[in-house]
Write a protein that holds these residues in place. Structure first.
Motif, PDB file in Angstrom:
ATOM      1  N   SER A  79       0.816  -1.216   0.000  1.00 13.09           N
ATOM      2  CA  SER A  79       0.000   0.000   0.000  1.00 13.09           C
ATOM      3  C   SER A  79       0.849   1.265   0.000  1.00 13.09           C
ATOM      4  N   ASP A  80       1.950   1.243   0.729  1.00 13.04           N
ATOM      5  CA  ASP A  80       2.784   2.433   0.860  1.00 13.04           C
ATOM      6  C   ASP A  80       3.748   2.623  -0.307  1.00 13.04           C
ATOM      7  N   ALA A  81       3.765   1.669  -1.240  1.00 19.92           N
ATOM      8  CA  ALA A  81       4.725   1.741  -2.352  1.00 19.92           C
ATOM      9  C   ALA A  81       4.050   1.999  -3.697  1.00 19.92           C
ATOM     10  N   ALA A  82       2.778   2.357  -3.683  1.00 20.89           N
ATOM     11  CA  ALA A  82       2.019   2.473  -4.931  1.00 20.89           C
ATOM     12  C   ALA A  82       2.632   3.451  -5.920  1.00 20.89           C
ATOM     13  N   LEU A  83       3.262   4.513  -5.432  1.00 21.40           N
ATOM     14  CA  LEU A  83       3.785   5.552  -6.322  1.00 21.40           C
ATOM     15  C   LEU A  83       5.276   5.385  -6.613  1.00 21.40           C
ATOM     16  N   ARG A  84       5.857   4.295  -6.165  1.00 26.64           N
ATOM     17  CA  ARG A  84       7.269   4.042  -6.458  1.00 26.64           C
ATOM     18  C   ARG A  84       7.436   3.415  -7.840  1.00 26.64           C
ATOM     19  N   LEU A  85       8.633   3.620  -8.392  1.00 26.98           N
ATOM     20  CA  LEU A  85       8.996   2.968  -9.647  1.00 26.98           C
ATOM     21  C   LEU A  85       9.674   1.631  -9.343  1.00 26.98           C
ATOM     22  N   PRO A  86       9.656   0.699 -10.295  1.00 30.17           N
ATOM     23  CA  PRO A  86      10.297  -0.600 -10.055  1.00 30.17           C
ATOM     24  C   PRO A  86      11.759  -0.497  -9.635  1.00 30.17           C
ATOM     25  N   ALA A  87      12.480   0.502 -10.139  1.00 32.30           N
ATOM     26  CA  ALA A  87      13.890   0.655  -9.773  1.00 32.30           C
ATOM     27  C   ALA A  87      14.072   1.075  -8.326  1.00 32.30           C
ATOM     28  N   GLU A  88      13.010   1.522  -7.689  1.00 25.77           N
ATOM     29  CA  GLU A  88      13.084   2.021  -6.323  1.00 25.77           C
ATOM     30  C   GLU A  88      12.684   0.988  -5.274  1.00 25.77           C
ATOM     31  N   ILE A  89      12.416  -0.241  -5.705  1.00 27.25           N
ATOM     32  CA  ILE A  89      11.955  -1.268  -4.766  1.00 27.25           C
ATOM     33  C   ILE A  89      12.863  -2.493  -4.831  1.00 27.25           C
ATOM     34  N   SER A  90      12.735  -3.355  -3.852  1.00 26.04           N
ATOM     35  CA  SER A  90      13.540  -4.580  -3.791  1.00 26.04           C
ATOM     36  C   SER A  90      12.982  -5.652  -4.715  1.00 26.04           C
ATOM     37  N   GLY A  91      13.772  -6.710  -4.887  1.00 23.77           N
ATOM     38  CA  GLY A  91      13.317  -7.820  -5.720  1.00 23.77           C
ATOM     39  C   GLY A  91      12.073  -8.483  -5.177  1.00 23.77           C
ATOM     40  N   GLY A  92      12.010  -8.624  -3.855  1.00 28.36           N
ATOM     41  CA  GLY A  92      10.827  -9.221  -3.250  1.00 28.36           C
ATOM     42  C   GLY A  92       9.590  -8.376  -3.461  1.00 28.36           C
ATOM     43  N   MET A  93       9.747  -7.060  -3.368  1.00 25.21           N
ATOM     44  CA  MET A  93       8.614  -6.161  -3.603  1.00 25.21           C
ATOM     45  C   MET A  93       8.172  -6.223  -5.058  1.00 25.21           C
ATOM     46  N   ALA A  94       9.132  -6.363  -5.963  1.00 25.31           N
ATOM     47  CA  ALA A  94       8.790  -6.477  -7.384  1.00 25.31           C
ATOM     48  C   ALA A  94       7.959  -7.734  -7.652  1.00 25.31           C
ATOM     49  N   LYS A  95       8.314  -8.830  -6.975  1.00 21.09           N
ATOM     50  CA  LYS A  95       7.521 -10.056  -7.133  1.00 21.09           C
ATOM     51  C   LYS A  95       6.102  -9.849  -6.614  1.00 21.09           C
ATOM     52  N   ARG A  96       5.974  -9.168  -5.473  1.00 21.17           N
ATOM     53  CA  ARG A  96       4.651  -8.906  -4.910  1.00 21.17           C
ATOM     54  C   ARG A  96       3.839  -8.002  -5.849  1.00 21.17           C
ATOM     55  N   ALA A  97       4.502  -7.007  -6.419  1.00 26.27           N
ATOM     56  CA  ALA A  97       3.808  -6.135  -7.363  1.00 26.27           C
ATOM     57  C   ALA A  97       3.366  -6.908  -8.602  1.00 26.27           C
ATOM     58  N   GLY A  98       4.200  -7.855  -9.036  1.00 21.04           N
ATOM     59  CA  GLY A  98       3.820  -8.699 -10.166  1.00 21.04           C
ATOM     60  C   GLY A  98       2.593  -9.539  -9.857  1.00 21.04           C
ATOM     61  N   ILE A  99       2.495 -10.027  -8.617  1.00 16.57           N
ATOM     62  CA  ILE A  99       1.311 -10.782  -8.214  1.00 16.57           C
ATOM     63  C   ILE A  99       0.088  -9.869  -8.187  1.00 16.57           C
ATOM     64  N   ALA A 100       0.262  -8.638  -7.668  1.00 20.20           N
ATOM     65  CA  ALA A 100      -0.851  -7.693  -7.631  1.00 20.20           C
ATOM     66  C   ALA A 100      -1.375  -7.415  -9.035  1.00 20.20           C
ATOM     67  N   ARG A 101      -0.465  -7.227  -9.991  1.00 18.44           N
ATOM     68  CA  ARG A 101      -0.906  -6.993 -11.371  1.00 18.44           C
ATOM     69  C   ARG A 101      -1.610  -8.224 -11.936  1.00 18.44           C
ATOM     70  N   ALA A 102      -1.099  -9.405 -11.624  1.00 18.99           N
ATOM     71  CA  ALA A 102      -1.735 -10.631 -12.105  1.00 18.99           C
ATOM     72  C   ALA A 102      -3.149 -10.788 -11.547  1.00 18.99           C
ATOM     73  N   MET A 103      -3.406 -10.181 -10.361  1.00 16.37           N
ATOM     74  CA  MET A 103      -4.727 -10.274  -9.731  1.00 16.37           C
ATOM     75  C   MET A 103      -5.673  -9.166 -10.172  1.00 16.37           C
ATOM     76  N   ALA A 104      -5.232  -8.255 -11.028  1.00 16.05           N
ATOM     77  CA  ALA A 104      -6.004  -7.044 -11.332  1.00 16.05           C
ATOM     78  C   ALA A 104      -7.420  -7.337 -11.809  1.00 16.05           C
ATOM     79  N   LEU A 105      -7.591  -8.381 -12.613  1.00 18.36           N
ATOM     80  CA  LEU A 105      -8.901  -8.693 -13.183  1.00 18.36           C
ATOM     81  C   LEU A 105      -9.646  -9.756 -12.382  1.00 18.36           C
ATOM     82  N   ASP A 106      -9.180 -10.019 -11.158  1.00 13.41           N
ATOM     83  CA  ASP A 106      -9.792 -11.026 -10.282  1.00 13.41           C
ATOM     84  C   ASP A 106      -9.890 -12.403 -10.939  1.00 13.41           C
ATOM     85  N   PRO A 107      -8.795 -12.893 -11.516  1.00 14.98           N
ATOM     86  CA  PRO A 107      -8.853 -14.208 -12.159  1.00 14.98           C
ATOM     87  C   PRO A 107      -8.968 -15.321 -11.122  1.00 14.98           C
TER      88      PRO A 107
END
Length: 255
Positions: free
Chosen positions: A137-165
């Motif tokens: 929640s606190d990283a919504a406005l960050r760019l991928p270069a500004e986050i850790s690898g683990g956060m990038a994986k979590r963001a990838g999961i969030a995007r994969a969930m966008a359409l509630d598959p």
């Protein structure tokens, strides 16, 4: 708790074969994935784990066999029918595959822009909700270069969930992560599966993750060119009589 033995199969793979330029990667692969479970595709390097994943989501056509996803034969679908089915699955690739010039929120909004008519305000709200589900929640406005690898994986999961598959596919989610970050990601996957009822299909060779998250698994083997085991990974570790399976789960050197 794990998906029931009687739970509906949302993926059915039957007698699947993958061949490229005359080379067989695997053949005679058959299994079901049940609704609501965390299903792991495992095995050593080069056994065809990611190749199998790409067949299931329709990127590759089978040399033989069939793949049914949510009641549809994915390899037989074309055009609008194929796109409609693909919108019902989410995929997180190994690196997270985020767009570097977009914020995390904007990355999550991409599927919403492409596949829905939601206004910008609604897309932004959905993105923040999905990022909240993965602890970003606190990283919504960050760019991928500004986050850790683990956060990038979590963001990838969030995007994969966008359409509630109802089904999420994760390709090597723990790759490149330190043990503590990997354990946190494992806990997140388990929580999402249980809280949302989402079915996860996870490709990995990370033994600790397999045992932590997997309700059931199949194991592919490069030499056998196919499946050599199926079941609860903890039972395979403790009870399998196959020397390759036993060596994998017990981290033993093959004689």
């Amino acid at each position: 708790m794990p998906a029931s033995q009687e739970a509906e199969a949302v993926i059915r793979v039957r007698d699947l074969a993958a061949r490229f330029d005359g080379r067989t990667v695997f053949e005679h692969v058959s299994f079901d994935v049940r609704r609501g479970e965390v299903f792991v595709i495992l095995g050593g390097s080069g056994c065809g784990k990611s190749t199998l994943l790409k067949h299931i989501i329709g990127l590759y056509q089978p040399a033989e066999g069939s793949i049914e996803v949510l009641g549809e034969r994915i390899e037989a679908l074309e055009g609008a029918a194929r796109q409609a089915l693909l919108r019902r699955i989410g995929v997180m690739w190994q690196s997270g595959a985020l767009f570097g010039s977009s914020t995390l929120a904007e990355n999550v909004e991409v599927p919403l822009e492409e596949h829905t008519g939601l206004p910008a305000e609604a897309r932004a709200l959905v993105a923040r909700v999905k990022l909240g589900l993965v602890g970003l929640s606190d990283a919504a406005l960050r760019l991928p270069a500004e986050i850790s690898g683990g956060m990038a994986k979590r963001a990838g999961i969030a995007r994969a969930m966008a359409l509630d598959p109802p089904i999420l596919f994760l390709d090597e989610p723990s790759a490149g992560l330190d043990p503590i970050t990997s354990a946190g990601l494992d806990a997140l996957i388990t929580q999402l599966a249980r809280d949302l009822g989402t079915t996860f299909v996870v490709v990995t060779h990370e033994l600790q993750s397999i045992l932590a998250i997997g309700d059931r698994c199949i194991m592919l083997d490069k030499e056998a060119k196919g499946m050599i085991a199926e079941g609860d990974p903890r039972r395979l570790r403790d009870e399998s009589q196959n020397p390759v399976v036993r060596a994998f789960f017990r981290r033993e050197v093959m004689a």
